[in-house]
Design an enzyme around this catalytic site. Sequence first.
Site, mmCIF file in Angstrom:
data_model
loop_
_atom_site.group_PDB
_atom_site.id
_atom_site.type_symbol
_atom_site.label_atom_id
_atom_site.label_comp_id
_atom_site.label_asym_id
_atom_site.label_seq_id
_atom_site.Cartn_x
_atom_site.Cartn_y
_atom_site.Cartn_z
ATOM 1 N N LYS A 147 31.804 35.302 49.218
ATOM 2 C CA LYS A 147 30.842 35.871 48.206
ATOM 3 C C LYS A 147 31.240 36.055 46.853
ATOM 4 O O LYS A 147 32.478 36.497 46.778
ATOM 5 C CB LYS A 147 30.601 37.305 48.941
ATOM 6 C CG LYS A 147 29.184 37.876 48.348
ATOM 7 C CD LYS A 147 29.027 39.155 49.278
ATOM 8 C CE LYS A 147 27.652 39.779 48.792
ATOM 9 N NZ LYS A 147 27.520 41.119 49.452
ATOM 10 N N LYS B 38 32.596 40.694 41.658
ATOM 11 C CA LYS B 38 32.961 41.097 40.305
ATOM 12 C C LYS B 38 34.452 41.514 40.318
ATOM 13 O O LYS B 38 34.954 41.645 39.261
ATOM 14 C CB LYS B 38 31.944 42.034 40.159
ATOM 15 C CG LYS B 38 31.986 43.614 40.827
ATOM 16 C CD LYS B 38 31.030 44.340 40.152
ATOM 17 C CE LYS B 38 31.032 45.840 40.781
ATOM 18 N NZ LYS B 38 30.131 45.517 42.109
ATOM 19 N N LYS C 260 38.992 44.411 53.457
ATOM 20 C CA LYS C 260 39.397 44.911 52.099
ATOM 21 C C LYS C 260 40.750 45.325 52.098
ATOM 22 O O LYS C 260 41.627 45.434 51.052
ATOM 23 C CB LYS C 260 38.528 46.167 51.630
ATOM 24 C CG LYS C 260 36.978 45.403 51.544
ATOM 25 C CD LYS C 260 36.161 46.563 50.855
ATOM 26 C CE LYS C 260 34.620 46.211 50.574
ATOM 27 N NZ LYS C 260 33.719 47.229 49.835
#
Length: 545
Positions: free
Chosen positions: A405, A408, A313
């Site tokens: 994956k 959102k 991330k």
Amino acid sequence: GILECLFFFGSDLRTPGLMLRYDGHAPEADRMAGGGARLAVLAVAAATFAAGLCGALVTAGPHAALHQTASPTALRPPVHAVLGQGPGLIPRAAPLRAGPSDSRALPHTATHPRVSVGPAAPGPDAAPAPMRGAALAVAGAALVAVLSGLARYLRAPTPAAARHAWQMCGAAADVEAAEGTAATATAPAEPEAARPTRPPRVLSGVQPTGTLTLGNYLGAIKQWVDLQNDPDNTSDSLFCVVDLHAITAPHDPKALAQQTRQAAAVYLAAGLDPEKVTIFVQSHVRAHSELAWLLTCATPMGWMNRMIQFKEKSQKLGEDVSLGLYSYPVLMAADILLYQTDLVPVGSDQTQHIELTRDVARRFNQQYAKKMKKITKKSRVFREPKAMIVKEGARVMSLLDGTSKMSKSAENDNSRINLLDPPNVIRNKFKRCKTDSFVGMEWDNPERPECTNLLTIYSAVTGKSKEEVMEECKDMNWGTFKPLVADAVIAHLEPIQTRYEEIMAQPEYLDSVLAAGAAKANEIAERTLKDAYAAMGYLARPEAE
């Protein structure tokens, strides 16, 4: 004996010098296996000790000179001449003769049942001191293993707890196997009647940032609903909207509150029943933040540096990466430990967080709880949770990249199916999704991840097995298969979207559900937080009037 000693101390104390770490489910079973396994290990250690002691006595006794001759050929016959003179036996008069390799001969007394042999000068092959030292070392190490094993045996849990531990280790995803309570490695034995009999507790949650996707639903929320509706399920389940985690990355403050309400409404619309489970918002229970700080101060930085998801991330965020993103695994650990959680539904890519949570709990219990037992009246503060791996096929990938994956937070909205997308949008997204040039549909071909992804989605929303899906779709082309998947997704989401609109039109009902859930969660969380403060030595808060 040395290995047994290291096993006992390393697996219990977890000291840096003896860090014999066993991750996963098997170590918990070992720590709680109970009397039979420990007695077996103690028997082996005791036998090792006895053998070593006998060896030490033999090598250090009056017949040590037998080991000091120049060579085995120097004694003829060693057994008959020396060891054969037992009480009541006819003495053997044959003298000992030196062999050809040595001119020396041992003295022999034919009239005495035992030959009294004095110390002889060691020959070139003699090594009595190392042999005695080795035997004594084995005996000493085995003795330490016996003592440490005995201490652990005296602290072992009851047979019922041992059976429960083996059940939990054999099927972490089986909630029925978790009935009773799972004792941690640091918990002492308690009388059977004193053990709590509450059902196993399950905790999970989803971040409210952005609109929840089909991946969030199939990978998490639908799994919770299936668990809730399982007739064999006896768990006490808590599901929260983890809004504190939502701010670890840049977010829109104006939209956070509304997104939180929408996520809670989706929980209810998907089928979670507030009469059967507890639904609440994470920030409505202040103990989450407080415990997270306590655990942050008790967790080594090296553990954080090993977390894979932070590295992934942080690369995407660049300069916007925050300290909160770095330490959010500790907040996740606080979420879990705060409710004395037994099982955490996670995907296979999230097991590292559960292992970290177990490590944090074990370290805290060892450092604080056991030392403060007189104050807290407990030898542990936290339970060590276990991962409940969600069933196969629950992981949904991006429509534009079958190896990533579904997220959102992805920039391209066409990469995901949002739960609230209208039918025409869903059809267009599937129509534009990435495909390949192969003929027919097939599962688990590494060269066709997008095909596997759509087959997985179709199976999940229709409830058909893998074999049934392949029989139906194996000969289809993309032009036929993609509309079939789109229609199945639309049909599955339609009742959820309808119920969602009804709930959002009743804000009082939604607020009452969240308030009741927060009250129940607070009741559990405050007990744990109080114990954590006491274990760390804080001054107790004044009791509220």
